[in-house]
Design a protein around this motif. Structure first.
Motif, PDB file in Angstrom:
ATOM      1  N   LEU A 284       1.100  -1.173  -0.024  1.00 34.85           N
ATOM      2  CA  LEU A 284       0.042  -0.051  -0.220  1.00 34.85           C
ATOM      3  C   LEU A 284       0.684   1.198   0.084  1.00 34.85           C
ATOM      4  O   LEU A 284       1.973   0.960   0.607  1.00 34.85           O
ATOM      5  CB  LEU A 284      -0.838   0.052   1.035  1.00 34.85           C
ATOM      6  CG  LEU A 284      -1.695  -1.321   1.542  1.00 34.85           C
ATOM      7  CD1 LEU A 284      -2.406  -1.123   2.985  1.00 34.85           C
ATOM      8  CD2 LEU A 284      -2.878  -1.274   0.537  1.00 34.85           C
TER       9      LEU A 284
ATOM     10  N   GLU B  61      -3.141   0.512  -3.423  1.00 32.19           N
ATOM     11  CA  GLU B  61      -4.160   1.664  -3.202  1.00 32.19           C
ATOM     12  C   GLU B  61      -3.362   2.820  -2.620  1.00 32.19           C
ATOM     13  O   GLU B  61      -2.021   2.616  -2.071  1.00 32.19           O
ATOM     14  CB  GLU B  61      -4.950   1.096  -2.083  1.00 32.19           C
ATOM     15  CG  GLU B  61      -6.043   0.212  -2.506  1.00 32.19           C
ATOM     16  CD  GLU B  61      -7.176   0.110  -1.679  1.00 32.19           C
ATOM     17  OE1 GLU B  61      -8.541   0.191  -1.972  1.00 32.19           O
ATOM     18  OE2 GLU B  61      -7.149  -0.100  -0.329  1.00 32.19           O
TER      19      GLU B  61
ATOM     20  N   ASP C 247      -7.387   6.913  -2.539  1.00 31.80           N
ATOM     21  CA  ASP C 247      -8.115   5.648  -2.168  1.00 31.80           C
ATOM     22  C   ASP C 247      -8.540   5.893  -0.969  1.00 31.80           C
ATOM     23  O   ASP C 247      -9.850   5.690  -0.511  1.00 31.80           O
ATOM     24  CB  ASP C 247      -7.449   4.327  -2.580  1.00 31.80           C
ATOM     25  CG  ASP C 247      -7.193   4.106  -3.889  1.00 31.80           C
ATOM     26  OD1 ASP C 247      -8.030   3.845  -4.877  1.00 31.80           O
ATOM     27  OD2 ASP C 247      -5.928   4.137  -4.404  1.00 31.80           O
TER      28      ASP C 247
END
Length: 385
Positions: free
Chosen positions: A113, A180, A199
C-alpha cells in the motif's frame, strides 16, 4: 456499519522504547532504547500480523530509515501483513516509482500500500535536493500521480506538465493488484490532490467533530472531481489500552512524566516552523503544555508535545477505546493506523484487548483467522469406565 480495518506502525524513526520517541516534521528523532533493527522490527511486524492488523505504516523523511528498503527486508519474515510504505513524489521519477511499486507488489504477493507524502517542510526537502515551495510540491504531486496511475492501468504515457515530463512511457510489469493510495493533508492544495487521486484519505487524530468536518470536506471535493463515493477515510492515532481506565491513564501519566520541560520547549520551537497545516492543528490541541491534555473523552494530546505528525492517543479501557472508535466510525472513518510505546507491547494490549471487543460488537473480524483445534474426547472416554 462497515467492517473496520486496523493497521499498525513500524518504528523506523530512530527506534522504539518505553518513553515517547520524538521527532518528525523537521525535528530530529530522540534516542530510543530499542534500535530500528531488522530483528526488532521483524518482531513488531510478526506480532501485528498475528494479532490481526492488516498492514504496517512505515514513515518517510530524513528522521527515519528508508521505507522502501526497510519493508522489503521485512517482507520475507512475514506472510500476510501488508506494508503501507510512505514515500515522497518528486524525489523519484514517476516511471521509476511506478516500476518500483510494480516490482514490490508482484514479488511480495500483493502486499504493498502506498502512503503518498508530499512533504511539509521546505528545509527538509532541500536536504533531498528538492527546492520547490509547498504549493509547487502539491502541483508536482498531482502530475506525478496522474502519470503513475496511468502507467499502472497499462497506458502508454506521454506527459508534459509544469514540473514533470515523460515520453512514450509504458510499464512492462504492471502491479497486480494496483497498490491503493493513502493520502493526507489539511491544506486546500492537499484536499484537491486527495480528491483526484486518493483511495484512502488520512487525517491525524483530532476530536471526532473536527474529523467529521474534514471527511465532509474531502467527500465534497471528490464528488466535484467526479469521484463521488470513491474515497474511503482513515485516521492516524496512538493508543494506550489497558484492562481498566485507571491503568491506562496511569500509563499516560508515566509517559508524560518522562517528557522534560526542556524537551517540550525545544521540540515545540522546531514544530512551530513547520509549513504543514495539519501539524499546526496538532500543536493547537496540546498548546505546548502538560495541562489539560484530554481534549475529548479518552483522547489525549500528550504525544504531540515532543513528536511531529500524529500527536494524539486513545487512552482508556478496552471498552472505552472501542466506544471512541465507534464515534470515529460514525463520522466516516473506516481505517485506523495505530501505534504505541513500545510498539511491540502496545500492539498486544490493543490486539488482545480492543480488537476482541470490537469483534463482539460486530465491527471487526480477523483478516486471517486461525482454525480452532479439534477437541479430543478424553472426557467421554473417562465417563465410559
Amino acid at each position: 456499519m462497515t467492517r473496520l480495518t486496523f493497521h499498525w506502525f513500524l518504528p523506523t524513526n530512530g527506534g522504539d522504547g518505553r518513553q515517547v520517541v520524538g521527532g518528525g516534521h523537521g525535528v530530529q528523532a530522540t534516542d530510543a532504547a530499542r534500535g530500528a533493527t531488522v530483528g526488532y522490527l521483524g518482531q513488531v511486524a510478526r506480532s501485528a500480523e498475528q494479532l490481526g492488523f492488516e498492514a504496517a505504516l512505515t514513515p518517510t523523511g530524513a528522521w527515519c530509515e528508508d521505507a522502501w528498503v526497510s519493508t522489503a527486508m521485512l517482507a520475507p519474515v512475514t506472510e500476510r501483513l501488508k506494508f503501507l510504505v510512505a514515500f515522497r513524489p518528486g524525489l523519484t521519477s514517476p516511471f521509476l516509482a511506478a516500476q518500483m511499486a510494480g516490482t514490490y507488489q508482484n514479488l511480495s504477493g500483493g502486499r504493498l500500500l502506498l502512503n503518498v507524502v508530499t512533504g511539509g517542510e521546505s528545509r527538509e526537502q532541500r536536504m533531498f535536493g528538492d527546492f520547490l515551495d509547498k504549493e509547487q510540491r502539491y502541483a508536482r504531486c498531482d502530475e506525478f500521480l496522474s502519470i503513475v496511475t496511468a502507467l499502472w492501468r497499462g497506458e502508454t504515457v506521454t506527459y508534459r506538465g509544469e514540473h514533470l515530463q515523460v515520453e512514450d512511457a509504458v510499464l512492462t510489469q504492471r502491479p497486480d493488484p494496483r497498490p491503493e493510495i493513502y493520502f493526507g493533508g489539511s491544506s486546500e492544495a492537499a484536499g484537491r490532490v486527495a480528491a483526484r487521486h486518493a483511495d484512502v484519505y488520512l487525517t491525524w487524530g483530532e476530536p471526532p467533530e473536527q474529523v467529521r468536518e474534514k471527511v465532509e470536506w474531502v467527500r465534497k471535493l471528490a464528488a466535484d472531481a467526479g469521484r463521488e463515493g470513491q474515497v474511503r477515510f482513515g485516521i492516524r492515532l496512538h493508543t494506550i489500552a489497558r484492562d481498566t481506565s485507571e491503568a491506562a491513564w496511569a500509563e499516560a501519566d508515566r509517559l508524560l512524566a518522562g517528557i522534560s520541560d526542556e524537551a517540550i520547549e525545544r521540540v515545540q520551537a522546531g514544530l512551530k516552523q513547520s509549513e504543514s497545516v495539519g501539524q499546526a492543528r496538532m500543536l493547537e490541541l496540546n498548546r505546548g503544555t502538560k495541562d489539560s491534555l484530554e481534549i475529548h473523552p479518552n483522547l489525549w494530546a500528550g504525544v504531540g508535545l515532543v513528536r511531529g505528525g500524529a500527536g494524539t492517543a486513545m487512552v482508556g479501557s478496552y471498552a472505552e477505546i472501542a466506544d471512541l472508535i465507534e464515534q470515529y466510525a460514525a463520522v466516516g472513518i473506516d481505517e485506523f493506523v495505530l501505534s504505541g510505546y513500545p510498539h511491540l507491547e502496545e500492539s498486544y494490549w490493543f490486539g488482545e484487548g480492543v480488537l476482541p471487543e470490537l469483534a463482539r460488537r460486530g465491527l471487526w473480524s480477523h483478516p486471517a483467522p486461525v482454525a480452532g483445534t479439534a477437541s479430543v474426547p478424553f472426557g467421554a472416554s473417562r465417563a465410559a469406565h
